[in-house]
Design a protein around this motif. Structure first.
Motif, PDB file in Angstrom:
ATOM      1  N   GLY A   1       0.719  -0.956   0.058  1.00 38.28           N
ATOM      2  CA  GLY A   1      -0.127  -0.176   0.097  1.00 38.28           C
ATOM      3  C   GLY A   1       1.000   1.366   0.072  1.00 38.28           C
ATOM      4  N   GLY A   2       2.109   0.991   0.219  1.00 38.76           N
ATOM      5  CA  GLY A   2       3.202   2.268   0.350  1.00 38.76           C
ATOM      6  C   GLY A   2       3.446   2.627  -1.032  1.00 38.76           C
ATOM      7  N   THR A   3       4.638   4.083  -1.080  1.00 45.35           N
ATOM      8  CA  THR A   3       4.912   4.495  -2.683  1.00 45.35           C
ATOM      9  C   THR A   3       6.441   3.327  -2.443  1.00 45.35           C
ATOM     10  OG1 THR A   3       6.416   6.173  -1.014  1.00 45.35           O
ATOM     11  CG2 THR A   3       4.521   6.302  -2.454  1.00 45.35           C
ATOM     12  N   MET A   4       6.846   2.969  -1.490  1.00 44.10           N
ATOM     13  CA  MET A   4       8.011   1.122  -1.647  1.00 44.10           C
ATOM     14  C   MET A   4       7.605   0.065  -1.630  1.00 44.10           C
ATOM     15  SD  MET A   4      10.716   3.769  -0.943  1.00 44.10           S
ATOM     16  CE  MET A   4      11.791   1.921  -0.869  1.00 44.10           C
ATOM     17  N   GLU A   5       6.490  -0.208  -1.949  1.00 39.07           N
ATOM     18  CA  GLU A   5       6.330  -1.809  -2.389  1.00 39.07           C
ATOM     19  C   GLU A   5       6.221  -2.025  -3.526  1.00 39.07           C
ATOM     20  OE1 GLU A   5       2.078  -4.946  -3.321  1.00 39.07           O
ATOM     21  OE2 GLU A   5       1.589  -1.914  -2.250  1.00 39.07           O
ATOM     22  N   HIS A   6       6.340  -1.124  -5.101  1.00 40.17           N
ATOM     23  CA  HIS A   6       6.845  -1.760  -5.948  1.00 40.17           C
ATOM     24  C   HIS A   6       8.886  -1.278  -6.609  1.00 40.17           C
ATOM     25  CE1 HIS A   6       2.735  -2.153  -7.297  1.00 40.17           C
ATOM     26  NE2 HIS A   6       2.465  -1.222  -7.373  1.00 40.17           N
ATOM     27  N   LEU A   7       8.847  -0.780  -5.472  1.00 41.28           N
ATOM     28  CA  LEU A   7      10.138  -0.656  -5.537  1.00 41.28           C
ATOM     29  C   LEU A   7      11.335  -1.488  -5.219  1.00 41.28           C
ATOM     30  CD1 LEU A   7      12.657   0.906  -6.560  1.00 41.28           C
ATOM     31  CD2 LEU A   7      12.528   2.369  -4.477  1.00 41.28           C
ATOM     32  N   GLU A   8      10.497  -2.357  -3.784  1.00 44.86           N
ATOM     33  CA  GLU A   8      11.721  -3.352  -3.337  1.00 44.86           C
ATOM     34  C   GLU A   8      10.873  -4.565  -4.470  1.00 44.86           C
ATOM     35  OE1 GLU A   8      13.670  -5.259  -0.030  1.00 44.86           O
ATOM     36  OE2 GLU A   8      13.034  -3.329  -0.492  1.00 44.86           O
ATOM     37  N   TYR A   9       9.827  -4.641  -4.535  1.00 45.14           N
ATOM     38  CA  TYR A   9       9.538  -5.775  -5.839  1.00 45.14           C
ATOM     39  C   TYR A   9      10.862  -6.086  -6.463  1.00 45.14           C
ATOM     40  CZ  TYR A   9       7.542  -9.081  -8.613  1.00 45.14           C
ATOM     41  OH  TYR A   9       7.178 -10.289  -9.713  1.00 45.14           O
ATOM     42  N   ALA A  10      11.127  -4.751  -6.939  1.00 48.18           N
ATOM     43  CA  ALA A  10      11.850  -4.471  -8.502  1.00 48.18           C
ATOM     44  C   ALA A  10      13.571  -4.561  -8.304  1.00 48.18           C
ATOM     45  CB  ALA A  10      11.811  -3.017  -8.838  1.00 48.18           C
ATOM     46  N   ILE A  11      13.529  -4.461  -6.878  1.00 44.81           N
ATOM     47  CA  ILE A  11      15.229  -4.141  -6.302  1.00 44.81           C
ATOM     48  C   ILE A  11      15.866  -5.721  -5.958  1.00 44.81           C
ATOM     49  CG2 ILE A  11      16.465  -3.687  -4.725  1.00 44.81           C
ATOM     50  CD1 ILE A  11      15.134  -1.096  -4.482  1.00 44.81           C
ATOM     51  N   VAL A  12      14.608  -6.649  -5.411  1.00 45.21           N
ATOM     52  CA  VAL A  12      14.991  -7.494  -4.603  1.00 45.21           C
ATOM     53  C   VAL A  12      14.961  -8.715  -6.472  1.00 45.21           C
ATOM     54  CG1 VAL A  12      14.280  -9.606  -3.502  1.00 45.21           C
ATOM     55  CG2 VAL A  12      13.853  -7.625  -2.586  1.00 45.21           C
ATOM     56  N   LEU A  13      14.002  -7.976  -7.538  1.00 43.88           N
ATOM     57  CA  LEU A  13      13.782  -9.211  -8.262  1.00 43.88           C
ATOM     58  C   LEU A  13      15.389  -9.085  -9.440  1.00 43.88           C
ATOM     59  CD1 LEU A  13      11.268 -10.706  -9.887  1.00 43.88           C
ATOM     60  CD2 LEU A  13      11.910  -8.563 -11.237  1.00 43.88           C
ATOM     61  N   ASN A  14      16.204  -7.703  -9.787  1.00 47.00           N
ATOM     62  CA  ASN A  14      16.823  -7.895 -10.280  1.00 47.00           C
ATOM     63  C   ASN A  14      18.229  -8.194  -9.586  1.00 47.00           C
ATOM     64  OD1 ASN A  14      15.711  -6.163 -11.538  1.00 47.00           O
ATOM     65  ND2 ASN A  14      15.353  -4.069 -11.273  1.00 47.00           N
ATOM     66  N   ASN A  15      17.933  -8.264  -8.026  1.00 47.42           N
ATOM     67  CA  ASN A  15      19.130  -9.076  -7.492  1.00 47.42           C
ATOM     68  C   ASN A  15      19.209 -10.694  -7.542  1.00 47.42           C
ATOM     69  OD1 ASN A  15      20.072  -6.211  -6.591  1.00 47.42           O
ATOM     70  ND2 ASN A  15      19.144  -6.095  -4.166  1.00 47.42           N
ATOM     71  N   LEU A  16      18.093 -10.599  -6.647  1.00 45.48           N
ATOM     72  CA  LEU A  16      18.118 -12.577  -7.896  1.00 45.48           C
ATOM     73  C   LEU A  16      18.877 -12.342  -9.030  1.00 45.48           C
ATOM     74  CD1 LEU A  16      15.090 -13.254  -5.478  1.00 45.48           C
ATOM     75  CD2 LEU A  16      17.477 -13.807  -5.251  1.00 45.48           C
ATOM     76  N   THR A  17      18.325 -11.808  -9.968  1.00 43.26           N
ATOM     77  CA  THR A  17      18.369 -11.703 -11.278  1.00 43.26           C
ATOM     78  C   THR A  17      19.869 -11.960 -11.785  1.00 43.26           C
ATOM     79  OG1 THR A  17      16.380 -11.496 -12.071  1.00 43.26           O
ATOM     80  CG2 THR A  17      18.112 -11.874 -13.514  1.00 43.26           C
ATOM     81  N   GLU A  18      20.467 -10.751 -11.460  1.00 45.51           N
ATOM     82  CA  GLU A  18      22.338 -10.761 -10.999  1.00 45.51           C
ATOM     83  C   GLU A  18      22.845 -12.010 -11.046  1.00 45.51           C
ATOM     84  OE1 GLU A  18      24.821  -8.522  -8.390  1.00 45.51           O
ATOM     85  OE2 GLU A  18      23.625  -7.161  -9.649  1.00 45.51           O
ATOM     86  N   ALA A  19      22.815 -12.335  -9.087  1.00 42.83           N
ATOM     87  CA  ALA A  19      23.502 -13.265  -9.002  1.00 42.83           C
ATOM     88  C   ALA A  19      23.124 -14.992  -9.740  1.00 42.83           C
ATOM     89  CB  ALA A  19      22.488 -13.776  -7.955  1.00 42.83           C
ATOM     90  N   ARG A  20      21.575 -14.796 -10.606  1.00 39.74           N
ATOM     91  CA  ARG A  20      21.431 -16.572 -11.325  1.00 39.74           C
ATOM     92  C   ARG A  20      22.275 -15.570 -12.323  1.00 39.74           C
ATOM     93  NH1 ARG A  20      20.315 -21.326 -11.134  1.00 39.74           N
ATOM     94  NH2 ARG A  20      18.698 -22.436 -11.889  1.00 39.74           N
ATOM     95  N   CYS A  21      22.888 -14.962 -12.836  1.00 34.48           N
ATOM     96  CA  CYS A  21      23.603 -14.736 -14.265  1.00 34.48           C
ATOM     97  C   CYS A  21      24.963 -15.412 -13.880  1.00 34.48           C
ATOM     98  CB  CYS A  21      23.776 -13.459 -14.858  1.00 34.48           C
ATOM     99  SG  CYS A  21      21.940 -12.896 -15.889  1.00 34.48           S
ATOM    100  N   PHE A  22      25.476 -15.192 -12.772  1.00 37.86           N
ATOM    101  CA  PHE A  22      26.751 -15.824 -12.081  1.00 37.86           C
ATOM    102  C   PHE A  22      26.521 -17.637 -12.134  1.00 37.86           C
ATOM    103  CE2 PHE A  22      27.677 -11.162 -11.929  1.00 37.86           C
ATOM    104  CZ  PHE A  22      29.141 -10.839 -11.695  1.00 37.86           C
TER     105      PHE A  22
END
Length: 212
Positions: free
Chosen positions: A182-203
């Protein structure tokens, strides 16, 4: 009697003449040959000529043999060894190439996060959108390379593992975003975690599945 004595004396004279002739002929012949300058010169010439002819032949032969032994290297003329070496270098460089590429992308994306245009949520979301495009594109690229490199059975196992990982990534990102529901950080947090996991998967894919 007088005739017999004359005959005997004649025989003795002939005998001494023959004896003298036979005794002198061998030595005289040998001495004449030894003292003949033409014979000595020809003998010395033949000896010298044979020495001069033999030495160069032996010298050339030994030199050629030593050179041929020193310069022959069968491995340098073996095309299969050259091809094998080239193939190994190509495979070895593939993994190194992608690890270098991933490290460069990590520096670039970290720089984007640390230097946003401004501190607004909108600007931060745009940065994470750019980072997502980078890591998601690299993930698909690496996966496509592995489809060509891996044996069929191993690729089937990776395909199943990749499906499970995608479910895990999306679920983990969603759970992390619920802290800001419900807050302004909800979608931002989703994107940050998603990107970090994708980066780790590439390595992970490069390090574990690219053997060379």
């Amino acid at each position: 009697m007088k005739n017999s004595r004359k005959f005997l004396m004649g025989m003795v004279t002939v005998f001494f003449v023959l004896l003298a002739a036979c005794g002198n002929s061998p030595d005289d012949v040998n001495a004449s040959l030894d003292n003949d300058p033409q014979n000595n010169d020809s003998t010395e010439d033949r000896s010298d000529d044979s020495t001069e002819i033999d030495l160069p032949k032996n010298t050339v032969s030994n030199t050629d043999n030593s050179n041929s032994t020193a310069t022959v290297d069968p491995s340098k003329n073996d095309p299969t060894q050259v091809e094998d070496s080239s193939a190994e270098n190509t495979k070895a460089s593939l993994k190194e190439e992608y690890l270098k590429k991933l490290n460069n992308m990590k520096k670039e994306t970290d720089d984007k996060r640390n230097n946003p245009p401004d501190e607004s949520t909108y600007a931060l979301k745009n940065v994470e959108g750019e980072i997502h495009d980078i890591w998601d594109g690299l993930l698909n690229e690496i996966y496509g390379v592995l489809k060509q490199e891996l044996p069929q059975q191993e690729m089937e196992q990776l395909r199943e593992a990749q499906r499970k990982w995608l479910n895990y990534r999306d679920r983990t990102a969603l759970e992390a975003s619920l802290k800001y529901k419900g807050g302004t950080m909800e979608h931002l947090e989703y994107a940050i975690v998603l990107n970090n996991l994708t980066e780790a998967r590439c390595f992970k894919l490069v390090e574990d599945y690219m053997e060379y």
